[in-house]
Design a protein around this motif. Structure first.
Motif, PDB file in Angstrom:
ATOM      1  N   TRP A  30       0.838  -1.207   0.000  1.00 34.55           N
ATOM      2  CA  TRP A  30       0.000   0.000   0.000  1.00 34.55           C
ATOM      3  C   TRP A  30       0.865   1.247   0.000  1.00 34.55           C
ATOM      4  O   TRP A  30       0.554   2.232  -0.686  1.00 34.55           O
ATOM      5  N   LEU A  31       1.960   1.214   0.746  1.00 30.22           N
ATOM      6  CA  LEU A  31       2.835   2.378   0.843  1.00 30.22           C
ATOM      7  C   LEU A  31       3.450   2.724  -0.505  1.00 30.22           C
ATOM      8  O   LEU A  31       3.519   3.897  -0.892  1.00 30.22           O
ATOM      9  N   VAL A  32       3.876   1.712  -1.239  1.00 30.93           N
ATOM     10  CA  VAL A  32       4.409   1.949  -2.587  1.00 30.93           C
ATOM     11  C   VAL A  32       3.337   2.592  -3.461  1.00 30.93           C
ATOM     12  O   VAL A  32       3.620   3.513  -4.245  1.00 30.93           O
ATOM     13  N   GLY A  33       2.105   2.129  -3.311  1.00 27.80           N
ATOM     14  CA  GLY A  33       1.002   2.721  -4.074  1.00 27.80           C
ATOM     15  C   GLY A  33       0.794   4.186  -3.745  1.00 27.80           C
ATOM     16  O   GLY A  33       0.509   5.004  -4.634  1.00 27.80           O
ATOM     17  N   GLN A  34       0.962   4.553  -2.481  1.00 24.83           N
ATOM     18  CA  GLN A  34       0.825   5.957  -2.089  1.00 24.83           C
ATOM     19  C   GLN A  34       1.950   6.810  -2.666  1.00 24.83           C
ATOM     20  O   GLN A  34       1.739   7.964  -3.056  1.00 24.83           O
ATOM     21  N   VAL A  35       3.142   6.248  -2.701  1.00 24.67           N
ATOM     22  CA  VAL A  35       4.284   6.958  -3.291  1.00 24.67           C
ATOM     23  C   VAL A  35       3.995   7.289  -4.747  1.00 24.67           C
ATOM     24  O   VAL A  35       4.241   8.409  -5.219  1.00 24.67           O
ATOM     25  N   MET A  36       3.434   6.316  -5.469  1.00 24.63           N
ATOM     26  CA  MET A  36       3.124   6.532  -6.882  1.00 24.63           C
ATOM     27  C   MET A  36       1.956   7.501  -7.051  1.00 24.63           C
ATOM     28  O   MET A  36       1.995   8.399  -7.896  1.00 24.63           O
ATOM     29  N   ALA A  37       0.921   7.327  -6.248  1.00 21.89           N
ATOM     30  CA  ALA A  37      -0.287   8.146  -6.398  1.00 21.89           C
ATOM     31  C   ALA A  37      -0.047   9.612  -6.088  1.00 21.89           C
ATOM     32  O   ALA A  37      -0.659  10.498  -6.692  1.00 21.89           O
ATOM     33  N   HIS A  38       0.858   9.896  -5.153  1.00 23.61           N
ATOM     34  CA  HIS A  38       1.073  11.278  -4.701  1.00 23.61           C
ATOM     35  C   HIS A  38       2.372  11.878  -5.223  1.00 23.61           C
ATOM     36  O   HIS A  38       2.739  12.983  -4.819  1.00 23.61           O
ATOM     37  N   GLY A  39       3.052  11.181  -6.108  1.00 21.25           N
ATOM     38  CA  GLY A  39       4.276  11.731  -6.683  1.00 21.25           C
ATOM     39  C   GLY A  39       5.332  12.028  -5.639  1.00 21.25           C
ATOM     40  O   GLY A  39       5.983  13.073  -5.684  1.00 21.25           O
ATOM     41  N   VAL A  40       5.522  11.104  -4.698  1.00 21.28           N
ATOM     42  CA  VAL A  40       6.469  11.304  -3.595  1.00 21.28           C
ATOM     43  C   VAL A  40       7.906  11.246  -4.099  1.00 21.28           C
ATOM     44  O   VAL A  40       8.264  10.381  -4.903  1.00 21.28           O
ATOM     45  N   ASP A  41       8.724  12.176  -3.624  1.00 19.67           N
ATOM     46  CA  ASP A  41      10.143  12.209  -4.002  1.00 19.67           C
ATOM     47  C   ASP A  41      11.015  11.406  -3.049  1.00 19.67           C
ATOM     48  O   ASP A  41      11.998  10.788  -3.463  1.00 19.67           O
ATOM     49  N   VAL A  42      10.676  11.443  -1.758  1.00 19.86           N
ATOM     50  CA  VAL A  42      11.500  10.790  -0.738  1.00 19.86           C
ATOM     51  C   VAL A  42      10.608  10.097   0.283  1.00 19.86           C
ATOM     52  O   VAL A  42       9.628  10.680   0.762  1.00 19.86           O
ATOM     53  N   VAL A  43      10.950   8.851   0.603  1.00 21.27           N
ATOM     54  CA  VAL A  43      10.300   8.134   1.699  1.00 21.27           C
ATOM     55  C   VAL A  43      11.259   8.142   2.874  1.00 21.27           C
ATOM     56  O   VAL A  43      12.407   7.710   2.756  1.00 21.27           O
ATOM     57  N   LEU A  44      10.780   8.637   4.003  1.00 16.51           N
ATOM     58  CA  LEU A  44      11.605   8.800   5.194  1.00 16.51           C
ATOM     59  C   LEU A  44      11.074   7.885   6.289  1.00 16.51           C
ATOM     60  O   LEU A  44       9.938   8.023   6.735  1.00 16.51           O
TER      61      LEU A  44
END
Length: 403
Positions: A30-44
């Motif tokens: 799910w977290l990977v999906g959120q990164v893609m959906a919201h155009g995340v640059d960095v996961v901290l």
């Protein structure tokens, strides 16, 4: 610059005989999906990636699998060590993961400059400067001195941590000047803070030998991403100092909390927005309380509202002491999608007063608070109570030094 702030995964947790593998696997996907959906640059990830310093192989596989799956998003990943993590274990793959746009900071580094990272957006352009601070152990920032009292050591540790943050912040400012760009400065931490709040109330919380770190001792970073406390919250009402909390309930005391990760947007003008992203409940937990007749009705209600088996903690009230309590409770759940993990009797002693008066759960109290409140309930002279309290704090200091 968009940063996804998460922490306290506790991969590999063994929960009353149950594995959390399926929940953690679902969360990471799910977290990977959120990164893609919201155009995340960095996961901290602000600490406690694993539940123990020697995580089982399946927990390591989840960790590595997430890193591989995240590659398709183009996002950078920064992993900070927590108090549950092994510095040596996280350090094993640090160099290898560096080739995959993953920065791992297991513990304090030999050179402070290694804890100042330039975060880039998906186009490779600098987007922020990070003061990457993992969990800080007392022996990493201070030396014990003969004759110091427990209070002296606590004060010295607080000052040492504050000094470490300030030196990193100054290096971050210097890095920003060298780049010639108006970049926001972000800091991390895995510790307890004064001002961490539950709901509308504000109270102090403690851990180890350090009375909670004051928010005023943090440097003036644009955003401070914290881990260690499992309840998502602002610190002292500050929008820019946040705990994101754990992504799944790690004990029955956390039942009812809305778990979340935080989407942080910042630019050259500073912090813009912090948006909570609610984490779905992958494994429902529930706490039921009542006599046997009341529990039967509550179990039926819980099972009707869930499509998957619910893990239960059951507290049986009433004055009758039943020797066959466990089988009777289990019998109530027969044929229902329920899995009873814990059955307890109602406590009639005054021990519940530790939490009842303030409306807190035991997991929200630290060992220091539990000891002090329990000691206060004893009919002892003030001098005796003070002596016992001093001995307890000295014991905590010694345990911290030996850890």
């Amino acid at each position: 610059m968009r940063i996804l702030h998460t922490s306290d995964w506790h991969l590999g947790q063994h929960f009353m005989g149950k594995t959390r593998f399926d929940e953690h696997k679902a969360f990471l996907h799910w977290l990977v999906g959120q990164v893609m959906a919201h155009g995340v640059d960095v996961v901290l990830v602000a600490g406690d990636v694993f539940d123990t310093g020697t995580p089982p192989s399946y927990a390591r596989e989840l960790y590595n699998g997430f890193i591989v799956e995240l590659q398709q998003t183009g996002a950078q990943l920064v992993i900070l060590g927590g108090n549950h993590d092994s510095v040596a274990m996280l350090n094993e793959s640090r160099s290898l993961l560096g080739c995959l746009n993953v920065q791992v900071i297991p513990g304090l580094q030999d050179h402070m400059d290694h804890q100042v990272l330039v975060l880039s957006d998906k186009n490779g352009r600098p987007g922020a400067v990070l003061c990457a601070v993992p969990f800080i152990r007392a022996r990493e920032v201070m030396a014990s001195e003969a004759g110091q009292s427990a209070a002296d050591k606590q004060q010295a540790l607080q000052q040492a941590i504050a000094s470490h943050y300030q030196q990193l912040f100054e290096r971050a400012e210097q890095q920003r000047r060298q780049l010639g760009l108006p970049l926001p400065i972000v800091a991390t931490g895995h510790l307890t803070t004064v001002g961490a709040s539950s709901s509308d109330s504000v109270r102090e919380i403690y851990i180890g030998t350090l009375e909670a770190f004051p928010a005023s001792a943090f440097p003036p970073a644009d955003y401070i991403a914290l881990g260690h406390i499992h309840r998502p919250q602002k610190v002292g009402g500050h929008d820019h100092i946040r705990y994101c909390g754990s992504p799944i309930a790690l004990s029955f005391d956390e039942v009812g909390q809305q778990k979340e990760v935080l989407l942080v947007e910042a630019n050259g003008e500073g912090l813009r927005t912090v948006t909570p992203l609610p984490v779905p409940t992958f494994q429902p937990l529930a706490r039921l309380r009542g006599n046997l007749d009341e529990l039967a009705a509550e179990m039926k209600k819980v099972s009707d509202n869930s499509a998957v088996p619910v893990w239960l903690e059951v507290t049986v009230t009433g004055d009758d002491y039943l020797s066959d309590l466990q089988p009777r409770v289990q019998q109530l759940a027969e044929g229902l999608p329920l899995d009873i993990l814990l059955v307890r009797r109602q406590q009639t002693r005054s021990g519940d007063g530790l939490t009842a008066e303030r409306g807190l759960t035991l997991s929200e109290l630290t060992p220091v608070e539990v000891f002090e409140q329990r000691l206060a309930s004893e009919p002892l002279e003030a001098e005796r109570q003070q002596a016992l309290n001093t001995l307890y704090h000295q014991l905590l200091v010694q345990m911290e030094e030996d850890a």
